[in-house]
Design a protein around this motif. Sequence first.
Motif, PDB file in Angstrom:
ATOM      1  N   SER A  66     -18.461 -35.157 -20.718  1.00  0.00           N
ATOM      2  CA  SER A  66     -18.476 -34.280 -21.886  1.00  0.00           C
ATOM      3  C   SER A  66     -18.884 -32.870 -21.484  1.00  0.00           C
ATOM      4  O   SER A  66     -19.203 -32.601 -20.337  1.00  0.00           O
ATOM      5  CB  SER A  66     -19.478 -34.807 -22.913  1.00  0.00           C
ATOM      6  N   ARG A  67     -18.921 -32.009 -22.495  1.00  0.00           N
ATOM      7  CA  ARG A  67     -19.432 -30.655 -22.288  1.00  0.00           C
ATOM      8  C   ARG A  67     -20.922 -30.704 -21.982  1.00  0.00           C
ATOM      9  O   ARG A  67     -21.609 -31.659 -22.307  1.00  0.00           O
ATOM     10  CB  ARG A  67     -19.232 -29.809 -23.549  1.00  0.00           C
ATOM     11  N   VAL A  68     -21.416 -29.651 -21.407  1.00  0.00           N
ATOM     12  CA  VAL A  68     -22.840 -29.496 -21.161  1.00  0.00           C
ATOM     13  C   VAL A  68     -23.541 -29.388 -22.516  1.00  0.00           C
ATOM     14  O   VAL A  68     -23.028 -28.765 -23.437  1.00  0.00           O
ATOM     15  CB  VAL A  68     -23.102 -28.216 -20.333  1.00  0.00           C
ATOM     16  N   ALA A  92     -28.274 -18.822 -14.550  1.00  0.00           N
ATOM     17  CA  ALA A  92     -28.848 -19.917 -13.750  1.00  0.00           C
ATOM     18  C   ALA A  92     -28.328 -21.266 -14.217  1.00  0.00           C
ATOM     19  O   ALA A  92     -27.977 -22.126 -13.392  1.00  0.00           O
ATOM     20  CB  ALA A  92     -30.372 -19.881 -13.838  1.00  0.00           C
ATOM     21  N   ARG A  93     -28.246 -21.486 -15.540  1.00  0.00           N
ATOM     22  CA  ARG A  93     -27.762 -22.756 -16.061  1.00  0.00           C
ATOM     23  C   ARG A  93     -26.290 -22.952 -15.721  1.00  0.00           C
ATOM     24  O   ARG A  93     -25.863 -24.045 -15.360  1.00  0.00           O
ATOM     25  CB  ARG A  93     -27.969 -22.834 -17.579  1.00  0.00           C
ATOM     26  N   THR A  94     -25.509 -21.885 -15.792  1.00  0.00           N
ATOM     27  CA  THR A  94     -24.089 -21.984 -15.453  1.00  0.00           C
ATOM     28  C   THR A  94     -23.904 -22.281 -13.967  1.00  0.00           C
ATOM     29  O   THR A  94     -23.078 -23.122 -13.597  1.00  0.00           O
ATOM     30  CB  THR A  94     -23.351 -20.692 -15.857  1.00  0.00           C
ATOM     31  N   LYS A  95     -24.685 -21.644 -13.116  1.00  0.00           N
ATOM     32  CA  LYS A  95     -24.609 -21.933 -11.672  1.00  0.00           C
ATOM     33  C   LYS A  95     -24.982 -23.388 -11.396  1.00  0.00           C
ATOM     34  O   LYS A  95     -24.356 -24.051 -10.572  1.00  0.00           O
ATOM     35  CB  LYS A  95     -25.518 -20.985 -10.885  1.00  0.00           C
ATOM     36  N   LYS A  96     -25.999 -23.880 -12.112  1.00  0.00           N
ATOM     37  CA  LYS A  96     -26.401 -25.277 -11.957  1.00  0.00           C
ATOM     38  C   LYS A  96     -25.253 -26.207 -12.376  1.00  0.00           C
ATOM     39  O   LYS A  96     -24.974 -27.202 -11.694  1.00  0.00           O
ATOM     40  CB  LYS A  96     -27.652 -25.557 -12.797  1.00  0.00           C
ATOM     41  N   SER A  97     -24.580 -25.877 -13.472  1.00  0.00           N
ATOM     42  CA  SER A  97     -23.446 -26.689 -13.927  1.00  0.00           C
ATOM     43  C   SER A  97     -22.317 -26.674 -12.906  1.00  0.00           C
ATOM     44  O   SER A  97     -21.680 -27.697 -12.657  1.00  0.00           O
ATOM     45  CB  SER A  97     -22.929 -26.178 -15.272  1.00  0.00           C
ATOM     46  N   ILE A  98     -22.079 -25.522 -12.296  1.00  0.00           N
ATOM     47  CA  ILE A  98     -21.032 -25.425 -11.270  1.00  0.00           C
ATOM     48  C   ILE A  98     -21.411 -26.263 -10.056  1.00  0.00           C
ATOM     49  O   ILE A  98     -20.572 -26.987  -9.499  1.00  0.00           O
ATOM     50  CB  ILE A  98     -20.776 -23.951 -10.891  1.00  0.00           C
ATOM     51  N   LEU A 117     -16.273 -27.184 -19.231  1.00  0.00           N
ATOM     52  CA  LEU A 117     -16.997 -28.173 -18.440  1.00  0.00           C
ATOM     53  C   LEU A 117     -18.305 -27.620 -17.862  1.00  0.00           C
ATOM     54  O   LEU A 117     -19.133 -28.381 -17.374  1.00  0.00           O
ATOM     55  CB  LEU A 117     -16.123 -28.712 -17.310  1.00  0.00           C
ATOM     56  N   ILE A 118     -18.483 -26.301 -17.930  1.00  0.00           N
ATOM     57  CA  ILE A 118     -19.711 -25.714 -17.392  1.00  0.00           C
ATOM     58  C   ILE A 118     -20.478 -24.900 -18.436  1.00  0.00           C
ATOM     59  O   ILE A 118     -21.541 -24.377 -18.137  1.00  0.00           O
ATOM     60  CB  ILE A 118     -19.423 -24.843 -16.148  1.00  0.00           C
ATOM     61  N   THR A 119     -19.941 -24.800 -19.641  1.00  0.00           N
ATOM     62  CA  THR A 119     -20.640 -24.086 -20.713  1.00  0.00           C
ATOM     63  C   THR A 119     -20.862 -25.036 -21.880  1.00  0.00           C
ATOM     64  O   THR A 119     -20.119 -25.996 -22.064  1.00  0.00           O
ATOM     65  CB  THR A 119     -19.819 -22.881 -21.203  1.00  0.00           C
ATOM     66  N   ASN A 120     -21.894 -24.756 -22.659  1.00  0.00           N
ATOM     67  CA  ASN A 120     -22.166 -25.624 -23.798  1.00  0.00           C
ATOM     68  C   ASN A 120     -21.613 -25.031 -25.083  1.00  0.00           C
ATOM     69  O   ASN A 120     -21.318 -23.847 -25.164  1.00  0.00           O
ATOM     70  CB  ASN A 120     -23.661 -25.908 -23.918  1.00  0.00           C
ATOM     71  N   SER A 121     -21.487 -25.884 -26.086  1.00  0.00           N
ATOM     72  CA  SER A 121     -21.016 -25.424 -27.383  1.00  0.00           C
ATOM     73  C   SER A 121     -22.192 -24.872 -28.177  1.00  0.00           C
ATOM     74  O   SER A 121     -23.348 -25.025 -27.791  1.00  0.00           O
ATOM     75  CB  SER A 121     -20.374 -26.589 -28.141  1.00  0.00           C
TER      76      SER A 121
END
Length: 187
Positions: A66-68, A92-98, A117-121
């Motif tokens: 799912s999405r973050v 930082a959160r986006t880099k962690k997701s990547i 897939l790397i950003t949240n809603s």
Amino acid sequence: MFKTIVRTSLLLMIVCGLVYPLVVTGIANLTMPYQSQGSLIYNDKNEVIGSELIGQPFTSPGYFHSRVSSINYDASASGSNNYAPSNKDMIARTKKSIDEWQKRNPGQSLDQLPSDLITNSGSGLDPDITPKAALAQLPRIKSTTGLPEDQLKHLIQKHTQRKELGLFGEDRVNVLQLNLELAGLIQ
């Protein structure tokens, strides 16, 4: 005059606070029972396993992810931090997701990585991903499950919901429904 104010207040509390909500709830239950009960999804044992409307975390490599979620899919506290793209925490959160994406999907190019897939809603509970995000996960799922790519693509197409009235929103895939059917194929 004081008696009139008290009677009017009590009448309005009863009508607006009790009668109206009961009538609206009753009408909703009669006309849209599935939706008014939360669009719940049940398993074979008639146990609730989720809702079409609330995202769930999937971490197994054999399932679509799912999405973050910034709130860990906790429906009691929906919401998200409203960070600007330049915010240090957001970066930082986006880099962690990547980084997590690269660990789960080794060898895949970041050029084709869909942003959902790397950003949240905004709510942190989005149950859907884009068809592009589902297709980006195919190599991992194919290698984990052994299912042919054509079969997985067909599964994604089957669960793709189109824009409302062909105009509003985006094409989307409900991750829970997709994974439920995938689970049936791999068992």
